[in-house]
Design a protein around this motif. Structure first.
Motif: not given
Length: 557
Positions: A524-530, A536-541
């Motif tokens: 958890t070095r950064d926030f979820y979507e970052n 290389g993954l897309k945000s579910p939102f």
């Protein structure tokens, strides 16, 4: 390192804990530099690791035998002290949050840690501690109702975990009668469960109002450390699922009808995927563990080191026993830098899911165990569940070790089941939003809400007039609704991200694995979507993500 069973347990002393925090808070307030304050914080992390290790050992040992008198009392004690420790923890972290050396501390620890402090500060106060203790006691009461189930079936007595094998039996009449036996058990305790849940909803609502919220929803989000998204994003996600995944799952149900050879699907067919029954693991639990060790030895050097460590230190308790708490989980003992796994093997494919899913969690805990900043590993659940669910896909190539000539059947079932779960997980989430938005609802009204949601999210499901399930009672067997409000959507968010890894590994396995390992180490070095974007993954939102995923997955089932 020592074996899990040999780890000594000492009851955490609340007097000593109070004294430690009192001194820590005073010293931290008086710190003359960021360096001094950070040095004090290191003492806090060591102390915290020791206390949390004792707490987790007590809960684990109670879970492996809920009739053990000593650990039953320790579990009750933990229920009492947890809110008190949370409160002390928050008081200390508030000092860090308001520190004149905040910038230095953010650099040394991380920004997410401070965002989480803000959420935690808004989640607790002295005034609500008795309510939090009562909440813990109510959850334990629900667990006892579920764990103490004695369900007579065909001359034997089963608990809920061990009945699972009969609920998915290849003989339709057997599983129909097993579901009836389960339904009858729930009918016999449904009023008690309604009462527990009613008290939980009212208790949580009262906590929220005392903290200045309209209802529990926002407080629930804060307690889940939703530090990167809130209700609006979740609602948009569920909307996408209704549009893209519900129709997709309806198509899968048509295929399943043919696979199991029935004209109409009934609720007792819901977890069955083949006419000759679901594939079950071959071999004894010991052989399953051995196959797991071989699999992880071949998968990567990192997974080999991990699984050998787990086996050597006996960090698994996976055999189903009648007095064991239902379910499965992975937890972590910070003092020993050791993940451990709790489960209930019952002779179904779920036993193998423990070796893939729970080991995904444990693997992530293992590869980050030497991080000098434990806060980097303060995972929120929508991220933690990616590690576990993705591991289920990364291990596909070894399923013949567990299922022999039915490995392909298992892969088909796993894929169909994972996709079918997506709308159900959203239903659990929407149910809870409705319940906490209207806490004054009666138990009967709550069951009606569930019944209505079934039509939206699982329109294919026919409960065949069952007295318990057809009347909207199914949610009472879903423990997360009682334990952790708003947790369940994290499984869904993680599942759709894991499916992106599945699409990726089918194109380039090694590349997908390397990015998965990168995600595990990022922690958890950064926030979820970052973090998703970084690997290389897309945000579910984001609009369009779910539709594209549904189309990609259609090609695979």
């Amino acid at each position: 390192m020592m074996k899990l069973s040999q780890m000594p347990y000492e009851r955490p002393d609340m007097e000593a804990i109070n004294a430690f925090y009192e001194k820590l808070i005073a010293d931290s307030k008086n710190a003359k530099s960021g360096e001094e304050q950070y040095a004090l914080h290191k003492k806090y992390t060591d102390f915290s690791a020791d206390v949390n290790t004792e707490i987790r050992l007590a809960v684990f040992r109670h879970n492996i035998d809920t009739t053990d008198e000593f650990y039953s009392k320790e579990n009750d004690y933990v229920d009492e002290i947890m809110p008190l420790i949370s409160n002390l923890d928050n008081q200390y972290k508030k000092v860090l949050f308001e520190s004149p050396y905040r910038e230095y501390l953010e650099e040394k620890i991380n920004k997410i840690f401070f965002k989480n402090i803000e959420l935690a500060n808004n989640s607790i106060s002295e005034e609500i501690l008795p309510l939090m203790q009562e909440e813990n006691a109510l959850i334990s009461k629900y667990d006892k109702v579920i764990a103490s189930a004695k369900i007579p079936f065909d001359g034997e007595e089963y608990n809920i975990s061990l009945l699972r094998k009969k609920l998915t039996d290849e003989n339709r009449d057997t599983r129909k009668r097993a579901w009836k036996a389960l339904s009858e058990y729930f009918l016999s305790v449904t009023d008690e469960i309604d009462d527990i849940y009613d008290k939980l909803v009212k208790n949580r609502t009262e906590q929220a109002r005392k903290l200045g919220y309209d209802n529990y929803v926002e407080l629930g989000y804060n307690r889940m450390q939703r530090n990167a998204y809130r209700r609006a994003e979740v609602e948009n996600f569920r909307k996408q699922i209704k549009e893209s995944f519900v129709p997709f799952v309806c198509e899968i149900q048509e295929k399943r009808k043919a696979q199991i050879g029935v004209d109409e699907l009934k609720y007792y067919d819901n977890d069955v995927f083949f006419k000759n029954g679901n594939p079950a693991p071959i071999g004894t639990p010991e052989e399953i563990m051995k196959a797991g060790q071989e699999m992880y030895s071949e998968l990567s050097p990192e997974t080999k080191e991990f699984f050998d460590f787990m086996m050597e230190n006996e960090l698994f308790d996976v055999l189903g026993r009648k007095t064991k708490k239902a379910g499965g989980y992975m937890d972590y003992l910070p003092k020993y830098k050791a993940p451990f796994i709790f489960a209930n093997f019952n002779g179904t494919s779920g036993d193998v899911d423990v070796i893939t899913h729970e080991c995904g969690h444990a693997f992530q805990g293992f590869v980050t165990r030497n991080d000098e900043t434990p806060e980097n590993n303060d995972l929120t659940m929508e991220t933690a569940e990616i590690h576990s669910m993705s591991m289920e896909y990364f291990t596909y190539g070894w399923m013949d070790k567990f299922f022999g000539d039915r490995a392909d059947d298992y892969l088909k079932m796993h894929l169909q089941d994972s996709i079918t779960f997506i709308p159900y997980g959203c239903m659990v989430d929407e149910f809870q939003h409705i319940v906490y938005d209207k806490p004054e609802m009666t138990p009967a009204e709550r069951k009606q809400v569930w019944k209505d949601l079934e039509k939206t999210y699982r329109p294919w499901l026919d409960f065949d007039g069952d007295e318990f399930f057809d009347e909207g009672g199914f949610w009472q067997k879903q423990g997360h609704i009682f334990w952790n409000p708003f947790y369940y959507i994290d499984y869904v968010l993680a599942s759709v991200v894991a499916m992106q890894f599945k699409v990726w590994m089918d194109k380039d396995y090694k590349d997908a694995w390397n990015h998965y390992l990168q995600l595990c180490k990022l922690s958890t070095r950064d926030f979820y979507e970052n973090e998703l974007a970084e690997v290389g993954l897309k945000s579910p939102f984001k609009d369009g993500t779910i539709e594209e995923l549904a189309n990609n997955m259609r090609e695979k089932v």
